[in-house]
Design a protein around this motif. Structure first.
Motif, PDB file in Angstrom:
ATOM      1  N   ASP A 129      58.058  44.674  63.707  1.00 53.51           N
ATOM      2  CA  ASP A 129      59.000  44.275  62.595  1.00 53.51           C
ATOM      3  C   ASP A 129      60.185  44.164  62.975  1.00 53.51           C
ATOM      4  O   ASP A 129      61.280  43.656  62.472  1.00 53.51           O
ATOM      5  N   TYR A 130      60.537  44.782  64.037  1.00 50.86           N
ATOM      6  CA  TYR A 130      62.050  44.884  64.626  1.00 50.86           C
ATOM      7  C   TYR A 130      62.119  44.218  66.015  1.00 50.86           C
ATOM      8  O   TYR A 130      60.954  43.750  66.584  1.00 50.86           O
ATOM      9  N   CYS A 131      63.348  44.002  66.360  1.00 59.40           N
ATOM     10  CA  CYS A 131      63.745  43.101  67.391  1.00 59.40           C
ATOM     11  C   CYS A 131      63.572  44.151  68.650  1.00 59.40           C
ATOM     12  O   CYS A 131      64.639  44.563  69.123  1.00 59.40           O
ATOM     13  N   PHE A 132      62.493  44.136  69.471  1.00 57.27           N
ATOM     14  CA  PHE A 132      62.415  44.732  70.650  1.00 57.27           C
ATOM     15  C   PHE A 132      62.426  44.070  71.859  1.00 57.27           C
ATOM     16  O   PHE A 132      62.170  42.897  71.927  1.00 57.27           O
ATOM     17  N   ALA A 133      62.995  44.548  73.046  1.00 56.77           N
ATOM     18  CA  ALA A 133      62.954  43.737  74.305  1.00 56.77           C
ATOM     19  C   ALA A 133      61.826  44.247  75.193  1.00 56.77           C
ATOM     20  O   ALA A 133      61.608  45.567  74.990  1.00 56.77           O
ATOM     21  N   PRO A 134      61.211  43.393  75.915  1.00 55.77           N
ATOM     22  CA  PRO A 134      61.435  42.154  76.344  1.00 55.77           C
ATOM     23  C   PRO A 134      61.017  40.937  75.296  1.00 55.77           C
ATOM     24  O   PRO A 134      60.230  41.503  74.324  1.00 55.77           O
ATOM     25  N   ALA A 135      61.284  39.900  75.383  1.00 58.80           N
ATOM     26  CA  ALA A 135      61.058  38.625  74.435  1.00 58.80           C
ATOM     27  C   ALA A 135      59.941  37.967  74.750  1.00 58.80           C
ATOM     28  O   ALA A 135      59.873  37.905  76.179  1.00 58.80           O
ATOM     29  N   LYS A 136      59.249  37.306  74.170  1.00 60.42           N
ATOM     30  CA  LYS A 136      58.296  36.214  74.565  1.00 60.42           C
ATOM     31  C   LYS A 136      58.940  35.104  75.102  1.00 60.42           C
ATOM     32  O   LYS A 136      60.257  34.503  74.576  1.00 60.42           O
ATOM     33  N   PHE A 137      58.677  34.480  76.127  1.00 65.02           N
ATOM     34  CA  PHE A 137      59.329  33.222  76.920  1.00 65.02           C
ATOM     35  C   PHE A 137      59.506  32.291  75.998  1.00 65.02           C
ATOM     36  O   PHE A 137      60.519  31.730  76.236  1.00 65.02           O
ATOM     37  N   GLU A 138      58.531  31.802  75.278  1.00 65.85           N
ATOM     38  CA  GLU A 138      58.543  30.688  74.387  1.00 65.85           C
ATOM     39  C   GLU A 138      59.748  30.637  73.331  1.00 65.85           C
ATOM     40  O   GLU A 138      60.228  29.895  72.875  1.00 65.85           O
ATOM     41  N   TRP A 139      60.006  31.966  72.955  1.00 69.78           N
ATOM     42  CA  TRP A 139      60.790  32.159  71.767  1.00 69.78           C
ATOM     43  C   TRP A 139      62.241  32.512  72.374  1.00 69.78           C
ATOM     44  O   TRP A 139      63.204  32.685  71.242  1.00 69.78           O
ATOM     45  N   GLY A 140      62.591  32.683  73.505  1.00 64.48           N
ATOM     46  CA  GLY A 140      63.742  32.953  73.871  1.00 64.48           C
ATOM     47  C   GLY A 140      64.812  31.695  73.999  1.00 64.48           C
ATOM     48  O   GLY A 140      64.186  30.480  73.710  1.00 64.48           O
ATOM     49  N   LEU A 141      66.099  32.019  74.219  1.00 68.97           N
ATOM     50  CA  LEU A 141      66.973  30.986  74.455  1.00 68.97           C
ATOM     51  C   LEU A 141      66.623  30.117  75.897  1.00 68.97           C
ATOM     52  O   LEU A 141      65.884  30.631  76.357  1.00 68.97           O
ATOM     53  N   ASP A 191      65.123  55.152  59.198  1.00 69.19           N
ATOM     54  CA  ASP A 191      63.804  54.939  58.858  1.00 69.19           C
ATOM     55  C   ASP A 191      62.683  55.392  59.392  1.00 69.19           C
ATOM     56  O   ASP A 191      62.741  54.877  60.895  1.00 69.19           O
ATOM     57  N   PRO A 192      61.869  56.223  59.265  1.00 68.14           N
ATOM     58  CA  PRO A 192      60.635  56.631  59.877  1.00 68.14           C
ATOM     59  C   PRO A 192      59.738  55.618  60.501  1.00 68.14           C
ATOM     60  O   PRO A 192      59.177  55.863  61.815  1.00 68.14           O
ATOM     61  N   GLU A 193      59.762  54.459  59.993  1.00 67.64           N
ATOM     62  CA  GLU A 193      58.972  53.365  60.313  1.00 67.64           C
ATOM     63  C   GLU A 193      59.343  52.583  61.584  1.00 67.64           C
ATOM     64  O   GLU A 193      58.727  52.198  62.471  1.00 67.64           O
ATOM     65  N   TYR A 194      60.874  52.613  61.641  1.00 71.58           N
ATOM     66  CA  TYR A 194      61.425  52.041  62.856  1.00 71.58           C
ATOM     67  C   TYR A 194      60.984  52.751  63.829  1.00 71.58           C
ATOM     68  O   TYR A 194      60.627  52.547  64.942  1.00 71.58           O
ATOM     69  N   TRP A 195      61.100  54.058  63.894  1.00 73.01           N
ATOM     70  CA  TRP A 195      61.025  55.164  64.838  1.00 73.01           C
ATOM     71  C   TRP A 195      59.258  55.030  65.522  1.00 73.01           C
ATOM     72  O   TRP A 195      59.005  55.326  66.584  1.00 73.01           O
ATOM     73  N   ARG A 196      58.703  54.757  64.396  1.00 73.09           N
ATOM     74  CA  ARG A 196      57.155  54.972  64.655  1.00 73.09           C
ATOM     75  C   ARG A 196      56.691  53.715  65.435  1.00 73.09           C
ATOM     76  O   ARG A 196      56.125  53.516  66.536  1.00 73.09           O
ATOM     77  N   GLN A 197      57.448  52.488  65.365  1.00 68.30           N
ATOM     78  CA  GLN A 197      57.330  51.250  65.888  1.00 68.30           C
ATOM     79  C   GLN A 197      57.778  51.351  67.254  1.00 68.30           C
ATOM     80  O   GLN A 197      57.140  50.676  68.322  1.00 68.30           O
ATOM     81  N   ARG A 198      58.938  51.627  67.477  1.00 75.06           N
ATOM     82  CA  ARG A 198      59.645  51.933  68.714  1.00 75.06           C
ATOM     83  C   ARG A 198      58.897  52.642  69.561  1.00 75.06           C
ATOM     84  O   ARG A 198      58.728  52.525  70.935  1.00 75.06           O
TER      85      ARG A 198
END
Length: 202
Positions: free
Chosen positions: A92-104, A64-71
């Motif tokens: 729209d994709y799960c990139f790291a790092p994460a927001k502190f409040e949303w992590g485990l 998907d070109p959109e994935y690579w664009r966002q990456r």
């Protein structure tokens, strides 16, 4: 950054990723643009830790070109901001790092609020000891976190230097690593202004 990306693929299912509150030093959140006002005291019993709903992401499609664009956009933002103040909500994709409040949960015995207070205290204490300042914490703004033999916390906060001729609150960036219950303050610095960031852009 690409090593970080490989870590993200391996750990994508382990943590929920989200956003920090600004990108490329162009902050629009008024809590970051101006010093915070004094906050009225509240009932501590009512201030219980409330976890936000888990963020959902699109499934990665390598074709998907959109994935690579966002990456590519994400990696550019990380490079410019040193992992601080990332606006992960726009992805729209799960990139790291994460927001502190949303992590485990990052500590088996501490709530997130308690952990963040200790991280900030460690950072300010280390800065005062190393540089002879008299920094006083004013307000937490946001933080990103990524796994790296423990956790690395990229924190944005307000603080004032009571030993300075200009003790008005200023924005700081600090990177604190937590490993096996110990904190190591990697850096503590004033958050660059937009002008400063542009000067380093070639």
């Amino acid at each position: 950054l690409f090593v970080l990306w490989e870590e993200k693929k391996a750990n994508r299912k382990d943590m929920s990723r989200a956003n920090s509150s600004a990108a490329d030093a162009e902050i629009t959140d008024s809590t970051m643009l101006s010093p915070p006002l004094k906050k009225a005291k509240t009932d501590q019993k009512a201030e219980k830790e409330v976890l936000p709903p888990l963020r959902t992401f699109r499934k990665v499609d390598w074709e998907d070109p959109e994935y690579w664009r966002q990456r590519d956009m994400f990696l550019e933002e990380c490079e410019k901001n040193d992992f601080y103040d990332l606006d992960l909500d726009k992805y729209d994709y799960c990139f790291a790092p994460a927001k502190f409040e949303w992590g485990l949960k990052f500590d088996p015995e501490l709530s997130k609020d308690e952990l963040m207070k200790l991280l900030i205290k460690a950072a300010i204490d280390a800065e005062n000891e190393d540089n002879g300042t008299n920094l006083e914490f004013v307000k937490y703004v946001c933080a990103n976190v990524r796994g790296a033999q423990g956790f690395c916390f990229y924190i944005t906060l307000w603080a004032r230097d009571l030993s300075s001729s200009d003790p008005e609150p200023k924005l700081y960036w600090t990177l604190v690593r937590k490993f096996r219950g110990e904190f190591h303050v990697v850096e503590f610095k004033l958050r660059p202004t937009q002008y400063d960031v542009l000067l380093t852009d070639d």
